[in-house]
Design an enzyme around this catalytic site. Sequence first.
Site, short mmCIF file in Angstrom:
data_model
loop_
_atom_site.label_atom_id
_atom_site.label_comp_id
_atom_site.label_asym_id
_atom_site.label_seq_id
_atom_site.Cartn_x
_atom_site.Cartn_y
_atom_site.Cartn_z
N SER A 70 0.83 -1.20 0.00
CA SER A 70 0.00 0.00 0.00
C SER A 70 0.87 1.25 0.00
CB SER A 70 -0.96 -0.04 1.19
OG SER A 70 -1.94 0.96 1.10
N ASP A 166 -9.23 -3.68 -6.07
CA ASP A 166 -8.56 -2.59 -5.37
C ASP A 166 -8.68 -1.27 -6.12
OD1 ASP A 166 -6.91 -1.11 -3.71
OD2 ASP A 166 -5.05 -2.07 -4.39
N HIS A 196 -7.93 -4.50 -1.69
CA HIS A 196 -6.81 -3.87 -1.02
C HIS A 196 -6.60 -4.49 0.37
CE1 HIS A 196 -4.01 -0.47 -0.79
NE2 HIS A 196 -4.29 -0.42 0.50
#
Length: 227
Positions: A70, A166, A196
């Site tokens: 991330s 995502d 995600h």
Amino acid sequence: MLGYPLQDDRLCRYFAQHAQCLVVNVDYTLAPEHPFPAPVYQSYEVLKWVHEQATTLGYDADRLAIGGRSAGGSITAAVALLVKERQEFALALQVLDYPSLNLADRTEEKHVVPRKNQVLSVELASFFKHMYVPCPADRLHPLASPLLAPDLSGLAPALILTAEYDLLRDEGREYARKLQAQGVAVTHQEFAGTDHGFTLLGPKAAAQQAWELMATSLRQALHPSAA
């Protein structure tokens, strides 16, 4: 903005065992108290320190890899750009796990899945962006948005993981294509049915497959003679 080293402890131990490598879990400072570019330069300095301590601590300074998930993936890509620019040492691999790579684009124009509650919503991603890089002009900087870097040639080989649902999926795909087009060795795998955070939150089967892929890629990059 979120996270702490302990949440990645299990993954770091997994890599140490299965990739047969020393793992350094970096506790960089968080936004909004320490916005961009503080975490990028901190992480670079840690990497430089690891390189410099190789003789003292007994490992090979010429076999270094970095990775993050991330926002950590964004920092990883930015550090790889700094490594290329400064040429103080080299990287064998960069691992980008559903990374954030373009903060300049309007968040609502990213990969929004209709009729589905995404883990990283438009509102949450926008909030993170404004806290991490409050100045809009700074979001165009390659260290904030590595996808916008004009020249990616010569970067370390990359493993890029993306998730089907995502919000950041498309920029991961695009970065993989852009790296490959500029001569960088890239392995890109997208995990169907995931969102995600899946390597941390599951589903278990996909997370396990991703962990194995990352460990295998690290082992091959750091121990090429044994691959």
